[in-house]
Design a protein around this motif. Structure first.
Motif, PDB file in Angstrom:
ATOM      1  N   UNK A 218       0.853  -1.201   0.000  1.00 18.37           N
ATOM      2  CA  UNK A 218       0.000   0.000   0.000  1.00 18.37           C
ATOM      3  C   UNK A 218       0.883   1.243   0.000  1.00 18.37           C
ATOM      4  N   UNK A 219       0.293   2.363  -0.407  1.00 19.06           N
ATOM      5  CA  UNK A 219       1.046   3.616  -0.519  1.00 19.06           C
ATOM      6  C   UNK A 219       1.471   4.121   0.858  1.00 19.06           C
ATOM      7  N   UNK A 220       2.660   4.722   0.901  1.00 18.68           N
ATOM      8  CA  UNK A 220       3.182   5.259   2.156  1.00 18.68           C
ATOM      9  C   UNK A 220       3.439   6.761   2.018  1.00 18.68           C
ATOM     10  N   UNK A 221       3.825   7.391   3.111  1.00 18.59           N
ATOM     11  CA  UNK A 221       4.038   8.838   3.143  1.00 18.59           C
ATOM     12  C   UNK A 221       5.124   9.264   2.163  1.00 18.59           C
ATOM     13  N   UNK A 222       6.181   8.498   2.093  1.00 16.15           N
ATOM     14  CA  UNK A 222       7.295   8.851   1.209  1.00 16.15           C
ATOM     15  C   UNK A 222       8.343   9.684   1.924  1.00 16.15           C
ATOM     16  N   UNK A 223       9.390  10.017   1.217  1.00 14.00           N
ATOM     17  CA  UNK A 223      10.540  10.691   1.817  1.00 14.00           C
ATOM     18  C   UNK A 223      10.159  12.028   2.441  1.00 14.00           C
ATOM     19  N   UNK A 224      10.670  12.277   3.626  1.00 10.94           N
ATOM     20  CA  UNK A 224      10.471  13.544   4.323  1.00 10.94           C
ATOM     21  C   UNK A 224      11.809  14.265   4.384  1.00 10.94           C
ATOM     22  N   UNK A 225      11.981  15.371   3.645  1.00  9.48           N
ATOM     23  CA  UNK A 225      13.249  16.102   3.656  1.00  9.48           C
ATOM     24  C   UNK A 225      13.581  16.617   5.047  1.00  9.48           C
ATOM     25  N   UNK A 226      14.804  16.463   5.467  1.00 10.48           N
ATOM     26  CA  UNK A 226      15.218  16.938   6.790  1.00 10.48           C
ATOM     27  C   UNK A 226      15.763  18.363   6.676  1.00 10.48           C
ATOM     28  N   UNK A 227      14.874  19.249   6.274  1.00 13.38           N
ATOM     29  CA  UNK A 227      15.242  20.652   6.104  1.00 13.38           C
ATOM     30  C   UNK A 227      13.995  21.515   6.185  1.00 13.38           C
ATOM     31  N   UNK A 228      14.183  22.747   6.584  1.00 17.17           N
ATOM     32  CA  UNK A 228      13.087  23.705   6.606  1.00 17.17           C
ATOM     33  C   UNK A 228      13.053  24.541   5.332  1.00 17.17           C
ATOM     34  N   UNK A 229      13.938  24.234   4.405  1.00 17.33           N
ATOM     35  CA  UNK A 229      13.986  24.926   3.120  1.00 17.33           C
ATOM     36  C   UNK A 229      13.962  23.918   1.981  1.00 17.33           C
ATOM     37  N   UNK A 230      12.827  23.230   1.782  1.00 20.06           N
ATOM     38  CA  UNK A 230      12.737  22.247   0.703  1.00 20.06           C
ATOM     39  C   UNK A 230      12.762  22.938  -0.664  1.00 20.06           C
ATOM     40  N   UNK A 231      12.976  22.158  -1.684  1.00 24.85           N
ATOM     41  CA  UNK A 231      13.008  22.721  -3.029  1.00 24.85           C
ATOM     42  C   UNK A 231      11.655  23.313  -3.426  1.00 24.85           C
ATOM     43  N   UNK A 232      10.586  22.670  -3.011  1.00 27.80           N
ATOM     44  CA  UNK A 232       9.249  23.147  -3.346  1.00 27.80           C
ATOM     45  C   UNK A 232       8.805  24.196  -2.329  1.00 27.80           C
ATOM     46  N   UNK A 233       8.972  25.450  -2.662  1.00 23.51           N
ATOM     47  CA  UNK A 233       8.538  26.560  -1.815  1.00 23.51           C
ATOM     48  C   UNK A 233       8.230  27.753  -2.710  1.00 23.51           C
ATOM     49  N   UNK A 326       6.854  23.240  18.743  1.00 24.91           N
ATOM     50  CA  UNK A 326       7.534  23.353  17.446  1.00 24.91           C
ATOM     51  C   UNK A 326       8.917  22.720  17.485  1.00 24.91           C
ATOM     52  N   UNK A 327       9.637  22.966  18.585  1.00 27.12           N
ATOM     53  CA  UNK A 327      10.968  22.360  18.740  1.00 27.12           C
ATOM     54  C   UNK A 327      10.849  20.836  18.760  1.00 27.12           C
ATOM     55  N   UNK A 328       9.818  20.330  19.449  1.00 24.55           N
ATOM     56  CA  UNK A 328       9.595  18.883  19.486  1.00 24.55           C
ATOM     57  C   UNK A 328       9.334  18.319  18.106  1.00 24.55           C
ATOM     58  N   UNK A 329       8.528  19.018  17.311  1.00 22.92           N
ATOM     59  CA  UNK A 329       8.249  18.566  15.939  1.00 22.92           C
ATOM     60  C   UNK A 329       9.498  18.626  15.070  1.00 22.92           C
ATOM     61  N   UNK A 330      10.321  19.647  15.289  1.00 24.53           N
ATOM     62  CA  UNK A 330      11.562  19.777  14.516  1.00 24.53           C
ATOM     63  C   UNK A 330      12.508  18.617  14.808  1.00 24.53           C
ATOM     64  N   UNK A 333      11.240  15.595  13.106  1.00 25.12           N
ATOM     65  CA  UNK A 333      11.479  15.678  11.665  1.00 25.12           C
ATOM     66  C   UNK A 333      12.883  15.212  11.309  1.00 25.12           C
ATOM     67  N   UNK A 334      13.877  15.595  12.116  1.00 23.36           N
ATOM     68  CA  UNK A 334      15.266  15.242  11.821  1.00 23.36           C
ATOM     69  C   UNK A 334      15.621  13.835  12.289  1.00 23.36           C
ATOM     70  N   UNK A 335      15.080  13.415  13.423  1.00 22.77           N
ATOM     71  CA  UNK A 335      15.457  12.112  13.982  1.00 22.77           C
ATOM     72  C   UNK A 335      14.575  10.968  13.504  1.00 22.77           C
ATOM     73  N   UNK A 336      13.284  11.275  13.234  1.00 23.52           N
ATOM     74  CA  UNK A 336      12.341  10.205  12.893  1.00 23.52           C
ATOM     75  C   UNK A 336      11.851  10.289  11.453  1.00 23.52           C
ATOM     76  N   UNK A 337      12.514  11.098  10.625  1.00 21.17           N
ATOM     77  CA  UNK A 337      12.073  11.271   9.247  1.00 21.17           C
ATOM     78  C   UNK A 337      12.021   9.970   8.477  1.00 21.17           C
TER      79      UNK A 337
END
Length: 541
Positions: A218-233, A326-330, A333-337
């Motif tokens: 089944x479909x999954x979330x897919x790659x999560x970039x470990x950055x706050x400045x992704x290419x798509x912005x 927000x810090x917790x989510x950050x 994002x970096x550790x559990x991406x």
């Protein structure tokens, strides 16, 4: 406005110490656990990706919390906003979403500066309830593909649902099992545990483990970039006047929804925490946040009642709770991406299905229908249907317009009650007056005199035109418009022509001002205005 914001900050952090910080820390971590699955789910369901949802929640927690109109507001991606974004993504792509968010942020900022925060108070409660239920339906319909592992086409949820007739509907039972597992866990999870460990977080962890261990295709979330400045912005270099013009309606929709959600959340939460809420400052916070977030690849954000209520119940002391979340989510994002990338979309769809169900204000809905409040029922149903069928902003306008129409119809019910003078009330020491008022009629008028009631007023007063004296008791008249005062002026002229003595009683200052401005004072002089009918009857001619 800036000085009042600084004054509120000083009051909020007065006597701040380690004990209060520890409460903010625990509340922030608790909100992180609640916000993480929602950020992922709302990011994906909006038509963007999970990373966009995370970035939105992270930046919202910092910018909007620090600038908020209260200490407890927690902002981020919400289910209501995803219902708007799906259509924008299908029509204009992510750049369209980013630009619409920027434009909506500017609108919200202007609304805050010009103090439009009180406008939301003019929206009737049944309209808001119907609006919320309509959004819940849109969210649920929008998750059918992820929940059942199917494919549909179309821009809106209704169009996608209709496309199954052409494309067929063949569920992927592995996806269905995964989604149902999430739904069951969220339903049976004890409420007392939910206060510490959110059911949504446990549900997606269990569903993710089951899906990966069993090798579900089944479909999954897919790659999560470990950055706050992704290419798509947001890229300002790609903008053109035609694109901006085409996105103006979408920007107004996002701004209107952001205003409604954020201010309703603040008003509700202020009662929970017993703390004042600055609506205009909140709009400034929402405006600034939505102007900044697109440059980091995030989607539009609003204050969220689910996260805000969790923050308050967890002991939130100051707006640092939002920053800590927000810090917790950050960190996540970096550790559990890598782990989050493997989460099945069906699991997130299950979270949103339950969230959509819980979004409904069931207590208000049951109250409206159990009490058979027909007007409220009509407002609720019409707004809900309009939300599903039309644009969300249009739905609010339809709901408010119907409420105004219903009010006008009900307000048109003016009553004119005619009564002969009760001589017993003036008997005794005023026996000489009983003969004087034999040919007197008292007309008690109750209701607003305006264009909708002018005809009823005229017909109700018509029997008095054969009397020698008429006393109009107008204590029940709250307001009067141009059409209404013209109808009353015509009646006064008719009384003057027929030699009927006309006396006015109980006229409020506001109504009297309108009457004098229309020229009624030239026919009925000041000495024939009395405080009450009794005083008019006892006055010597």
């Amino acid at each position: 406005m800036f000085s009042s914001y600084l004054s509120a900050l000083k009051k909020e952090f007065a006597g701040y110490n380690g004990a209060r910080f520890s409460k903010d820390l625990m509340a922030g971590l608790t909100v992180t656990a609640v916000a993480l699955p929602l950020a992922l789910a709302f990011g994906v369901s909006s038509g963007a990706d999970a990373a966009a949802g995370l970035i939105t929640a992270i930046l919202s927690g910092v910018i909007m919390s620090l600038l908020s109109g209260a200490s407890y507001q927690i902002s981020g991606p919400t289910g209501a906003m995803t219902a708007v974004l799906i259509t924008i993504v299908s029509r204009c792509g992510m750049q369209g979403v980013f630009l619409a968010s920027l434009m909506a942020g500017i609108l919200l900022l202007l609304c805050g500066i010009f103090r439009f925060g009180k406008l939301v108070g003019y929206i009737p409660a049944p309209v808001i309830t119907g609006f919320t239920s309509g959004i819940a339906i849109i969210i649920a319909l929008g998750q059918i593909d992820n929940f059942f592992g199917t494919h549909s086409e179309g821009e809106t949820a209704i169009q996608k649902l209709a496309s199954y007739g052409k494309l067929g509907f063949s569920p992927n039972w592995q996806a269905v099992v995964t989604g149902l597992l999430v739904v069951v866990i969220m339903i049976v999870w004890p409420k007392k545990w939910n206060a510490r460990v959110p059911s949504s977080l446990i549900a997606i962890i269990v569903a993710g483990l089951v899906s990966n261990l069993c090798g579900f295709d089944i479909a999954s979330v897919g790659q999560i970039p470990r950055t706050l400045l992704p290419q798509m912005r947001l890229s300002l270099s790609s903008l053109d006047p035609a694109t901006i013009t085409g996105l103006i309606p979408s920007a107004f929709t996002i701004a209107a929804l952001g205003m409604i959600e954020s201010l309703l959340c603040g008003a509700s939460a202020s009662r929970m925490k017993n703390e004042k809420f600055n609506a205009d400052q909140e709009l400034i916070a929402q405006g600034v946040g939505n102007m900044v977030i697109p440059f980091f690849g995030g989607v539009p954000s609003t204050a969220a009642i689910a996260r805000t209520s969790v923050a308050i119940k967890s002991g939130c002391q100051t707006r640092l709770t939002g920053v800590i979340h927000s810090v917790g989510l950050l960190i996540c994002m970096f550790l559990l991406g890598g782990i989050m990338a493997k989460l099945p979309l069906a699991a997130l769809a299950g979270v949103l299905m339950v969230t959509a169900w819980r979004m409904n204000e069931w207590h208000s809905i049951r109250y409206i229908f159990s009490r058979k409040m027909r007007g409220a029922m009509a407002k609720f149903l019409i707004t809900m249907a309009a939300t599903v069928i039309f644009d969300l902003t249009v739905a609010i306008l339809i709901g408010v317009a119907f409420s105004i129409l219903l009010f006008v119809v009900r307000a048109s019910n003016i009553t004119v009650t005619l009564s002969e003078v009760d001589n017993s009330r003036i008997a005794g020491e005023h026996d000489d007056l009983t003969e004087l008022h034999k040919d007197t009629v008292v007309a008690y008028i109750a209701g607003p005199i305006f264009f909708g009631t002018a005809e009823n007023l005229t017909s109700g007063l018509e029997p008095t035109l054969s009397c020698g004296e008429v006393i109009l008791s107008m204590r029940g008249v709250s307001t009067m418009d141009t059409t209404g005062v013209q109808a009353l002026l015509e009646y006064c002229r008719t009384c003057e022509e027929r030699g009927i003595l006309l006396i006015l009683c109980g006229v409020s200052d506001r109504v009297k001002e309108v009457m004098l401005q229309a020229g009624i004072g030239e026919i009925v002089p000041e000495e024939r205005f009395f405080f009450s009918v009794d005083r008019a009857l006892l006055a010597q001619p």
